[in-house]
Scaffold this active site. Sequence first.
Site, PDB file in Angstrom:
ATOM      1  N   CYS A  58      50.296  42.957  83.860  1.00 48.70           N
ATOM      2  CA  CYS A  58      48.863  43.265  83.975  1.00 48.70           C
ATOM      3  C   CYS A  58      47.996  42.305  83.168  1.00 48.70           C
ATOM      4  O   CYS A  58      46.766  42.329  83.279  1.00 48.70           O
ATOM      5  CB  CYS A  58      48.605  44.695  83.537  1.00 48.70           C
ATOM      6  N   CYS A  80      44.787  58.276  85.192  1.00 47.91           N
ATOM      7  CA  CYS A  80      45.488  57.073  85.671  1.00 47.91           C
ATOM      8  C   CYS A  80      44.543  56.140  86.410  1.00 47.91           C
ATOM      9  O   CYS A  80      43.736  56.579  87.239  1.00 47.91           O
ATOM     10  CB  CYS A  80      46.627  57.468  86.610  1.00 47.91           C
ATOM     11  N   SER A  81      44.657  54.847  86.144  1.00 48.62           N
ATOM     12  CA  SER A  81      43.890  53.867  86.908  1.00 48.62           C
ATOM     13  C   SER A  81      44.430  53.823  88.335  1.00 48.62           C
ATOM     14  O   SER A  81      45.603  54.120  88.582  1.00 48.62           O
ATOM     15  CB  SER A  81      43.969  52.489  86.258  1.00 48.62           C
ATOM     16  N   LYS A 100      40.058  52.359  84.667  1.00 47.03           N
ATOM     17  CA  LYS A 100      40.103  53.734  85.134  1.00 47.03           C
ATOM     18  C   LYS A 100      39.185  53.963  86.333  1.00 47.03           C
ATOM     19  O   LYS A 100      39.556  54.644  87.282  1.00 47.03           O
ATOM     20  CB  LYS A 100      39.723  54.675  83.982  1.00 47.03           C
ATOM     21  N   HIS A 131      41.909  48.502  89.137  1.00 47.01           N
ATOM     22  CA  HIS A 131      42.912  47.703  88.435  1.00 47.01           C
ATOM     23  C   HIS A 131      43.784  46.897  89.401  1.00 47.01           C
ATOM     24  O   HIS A 131      44.978  47.156  89.526  1.00 47.01           O
ATOM     25  CB  HIS A 131      43.773  48.621  87.568  1.00 47.01           C
TER      26      HIS A 131
END
Length: 386
Positions: A84, A207-208, A329, A333
């Site tokens: 990431c 969770c994103s 979020k 992402h």
Amino acid sequence: MRAIEIVGIAETKFGKAEGSFRELAVQAAQAALEDAGAHPAQVEALFLGTFSPGTFIKQEHVAPLIASELGLNNVPSSRLENACASGSTAFLSGVMAIAAGAYDAVLIVGAEKMTSTPIGETTSILAEAADWENESSVGLTFPGAYALMARAYMHKYGKDRAFLDAVAIKNHHNAMGNPYAQFHREITREDIAKSVMIADPLNLYDCSPVSDGAAAVLLVASDVADRFDKPGIRLLGFGQASDSLALYKRENLTSLPAAQHAAERAYKMAGVGVDDIDFAEVHDCFTIAEVMATEDLGFFGKGEGSDAVLAGATGRDGKIPVNPSGGLKAKGHPVGATGVSQIVESSFQLRGEAGERQIEGAEIGLTHNVGGSGATCVVTILGKAE
């Protein structure tokens, strides 16, 4: 080191996109060049941050692919992968190439197309960024890993999940002012309580999301910045650090040592302290990650970040605004794009071009981009153009 500035910035809207990986990357790159008033002939190298196009879209060797689509056929192009943190790693590669005197102007692009695979396959692909042999292959996904961190934090500091709710609510609120964000919907504690449990104590709103998107910056040596239209955003400092890929090897699950070391190096290079930072874009892949980040970066003491978000200290009008963009979020992402997008969002703030999400009087901003469950972290500090 040569002084370095950002003179062109752009990003696509994050979410489920109709366009392909190459179309998203090219769209962001061309817009960044246009923003700078730059011609492709001025680009001397391209650095592309992306995590796993080979599994997401069955396409490897993507750096020259994007370069050729942009008409940069004879320009050196390289792909950087650091989970990431791929985008911020590509950014630092461009920084060091200019600092070394190899180039005067380089294009940094971050991109990912994640929605072309079923969600189960997507989860499996992302798990390849962890220790596959010891953890992923026996069922530990990233939601599970961050759930362990959340449980450890709650146990160590005697907290309930109210602070996790506060992070999600804040970032969804912030995203309402971001036209590039994936979600434009306020949420409440009731929404969170009714949502699906993903990995106890983390539910859907912790969770994103899975996202498509791209972001790009044109990075130049300060001594050539006057060739471009926009006043440059100054790179003040950066730091990068690593840690074990496996969670079970770490002594403490309530902080990320890589983030602490990267931040220390960035502050030292920039010659600034925590109190000089006006806002931060941090890697809130899960709500617990934002709280840990605010402590690892030194904004709050250990165990105090949870109380700070509940008190509004990280809101847009708080002591230290965190994720005014909506963060991972709510902004989204798309893995390889995230680190570059954080740079773009910070540059919007420092230019005074962030619209509804603008932080009044912002002069110094920080970005914090994490790879995996904390095996990689890149921190950058940017300053307003003089």
